[in-house]
Design a protein around this motif. Structure first.
Motif, short mmCIF file in Angstrom:
data_model
loop_
_atom_site.label_atom_id
_atom_site.label_comp_id
_atom_site.label_asym_id
_atom_site.label_seq_id
_atom_site.Cartn_x
_atom_site.Cartn_y
_atom_site.Cartn_z
N TYR A 78 0.86 -1.18 0.00
CA TYR A 78 0.00 0.00 0.00
C TYR A 78 0.89 1.22 0.00
N ASP A 79 0.32 2.36 -0.40
CA ASP A 79 1.11 3.58 -0.49
C ASP A 79 0.18 4.79 -0.36
N LEU B 250 -4.56 13.80 -2.98
CA LEU B 250 -3.94 12.74 -2.18
C LEU B 250 -4.00 11.42 -2.95
N GLY B 251 -2.86 10.79 -3.15
CA GLY B 251 -2.81 9.51 -3.83
C GLY B 251 -2.86 8.36 -2.83
N PRO C 13 -6.48 8.59 -12.43
CA PRO C 13 -5.99 7.27 -12.03
C PRO C 13 -6.00 6.25 -13.16
N ALA C 14 -7.01 6.29 -14.02
CA ALA C 14 -7.08 5.32 -15.12
C ALA C 14 -5.91 5.50 -16.07
N ARG C 15 -5.52 6.74 -16.33
CA ARG C 15 -4.38 7.00 -17.21
C ARG C 15 -3.09 6.49 -16.58
N ALA D 98 -6.46 5.50 -6.09
CA ALA D 98 -7.49 6.51 -5.82
C ALA D 98 -6.82 7.86 -5.62
N MET D 99 -7.41 8.89 -6.22
CA MET D 99 -6.98 10.27 -6.00
C MET D 99 -8.08 11.00 -5.24
#
Length: 402
Positions: free
Chosen positions: A210-211, A220-221, A255-257, A280-281
């Protein structure tokens, strides 16, 4: 030599290499002691052990007596090349009464002036662990008793070699994993965070990660992922994928890109590894999350009024599965009300042997509440521990301030 004297000598040799005190030594000391004893028993000038490095496929000089510079120089040889490589290829004892230039590829053996060589494979359960060989500066015809003794020593070294390789792999993987999993989650305005990671394998090493990171834009990522398998190989792949996703996150506002670019990287550089990831952003105002998932399970969204369910996010194929450009990855926006909690997790949290995964997902949804992230992580991990999961488990909870 009279039979009685010969039998006494055989007994002395046997006792020297089966001595119970050898088992109390650590691996490096045991290999050194075995080589000292075999040099004394066979009256040879050199003795060396080369262990197989499974990652490179080479035999690597690991311990030596009379050839210490071989270890210091990091000598390695491919299976089939030179004297040690030939033994590894044929997997049986090889004797050379007169060493010729083409028989060896190690320049150290030539520089030492080795005249005769005897070597045996080090085997464990049919697998090649390494090679043990001895050498003499004077011409020597090694007999069958010499071969049997060396094979006995090789049997003793086989267990030590496997233990050493396992310890090296485990130490490297643990160090890598500790450097990649955040030791402490960042303090981020507007949200509370908590995470857990528990390996389900005996090695204590897996491919789950996780990150969490704050992007220059203020978004926030949040990332969670799972590389199939255990041990050093999975940990290395996990580290490369994590680093690549961080780089793509800096240049992508979707996120998809970012996962599309990561997909191309996995297909080209990590072909054959099965990897899932969720990225997730979360907006600077923390009121929404844009989520894309590559084969990863949908997160649980718990509302402050007590309702909880799987977030309405489309699940695209895992990384590296489909040819590039064959399918467009998708993102979905999920509203985060004040006090809402988003729980991301890996499949080890919900999968149980003999049970369809939907049952585990329903059980998880029924458990999660918009409570403190620490409390939620403690609760779901407690449930997982009761079911004795055999897979790694990673959990990451994010709660918007109320």
């Amino acid at each position: 030599m009279p039979r009685r004297i010969k039998d006494d000598e055989r007994l002395r040799r046997l006792e020297a290499v089966t001595d119970a005190t050898l088992s109390r030594l650590d691996v490096s000391d045991l290999l050194d002691e075995l080589l000292d004893r075999v040099r004394d028993l066979l009256h040879v000038d050199t003795a060396a052990i080369l262990l197989m490095d499974d990652h490179s496929g080479y035999l690597v000089a690991t311990a030596a007596k009379g050839l210490e510079e071989e270890v210091r120089a990091g000598f390695r040889v491919a299976v089939g090349r030179g004297f040690a490589g030939r033994i590894a290829a044929v997997r049986t004892a090889v004797r050379l009464v007169d060493v010729r230039p083409g028989d060896v590829v190690n320049p150290i053996l030539t520089a030492k002036g080795i005249r005769s060589l005897l070597g045996v494979p080090i085997l464990a359960g049919g697998d090649l662990v390494g090679v043990l060989h001895v050498g003499s500066l004077s011409r020597r015809e090694f007999g069958d008793d010499d071969v049997r003794l060396l094979e006995l020593v090789a049997d003793r070294a086989a267990a030590a070699g496997r233990i050493r390789s396992a310890k090296l792999d485990q130490s490297a993987a643990l160090a890598l994993q500790r450097s990649l999993l955040p030791a402490r989650l960042p303090s981020v305005p507007g949200v509370d965070l908590a995470a857990r990671y528990v390996p389900g394998h005996a090695t204590g090493i897996g491919g789950d990660w996780y990150d969490v990171f704050v992007l220059p834009s203020g978004w926030l990522g949040v990332v969670i992922g799972d590389v199939s398998g255990h041990g050093l190989a999975s940990a290395v792949v996990m580290g490369r994928i994590r680093s690549a996703l961080r780089a793509y996150a800096l240049i992508c506002d979707d996120p998809a890109r970012a996962l599309t670019l990561l997909d191309r990287k996995v297909q080209h550089f990590e072909a054959g590894s099965l990897t899932t990831a969720l990225y997730a952003m979360i907006s600077p105002g923390r009121d929404r999350a844009v989520i894309s998932t590559a084969g990863h399970l949908r997160p649980v969204l718990a509302e402050p009024d007590g309702a909880a369910g799987l977030a309405e996010v489309p699940v695209d194929p895992p990384l590296g599965v489909l040819p590039h450009g064959s399918r467009q990855r998708r993102s979905a926006t999920v509203a985060l009300a004040p006090g809402a909690l988003l729980l991301c997790y890996t499949d080890g949290l919900v999968e149980r042997r003999g049970e369809v995964i939907d049952i585990g997902l329903d059980r998880l949804v029924a458990t999660v509440r918009a409570d403190t992230p620490e409390g939620v992580c403690a609760t779901v991990m407690s449930d997982a521990a009761d079911a004795l999961p055999s897979d790694d488990v990673a959990v990451l909870a994010v709660r918007r301030h109320g």
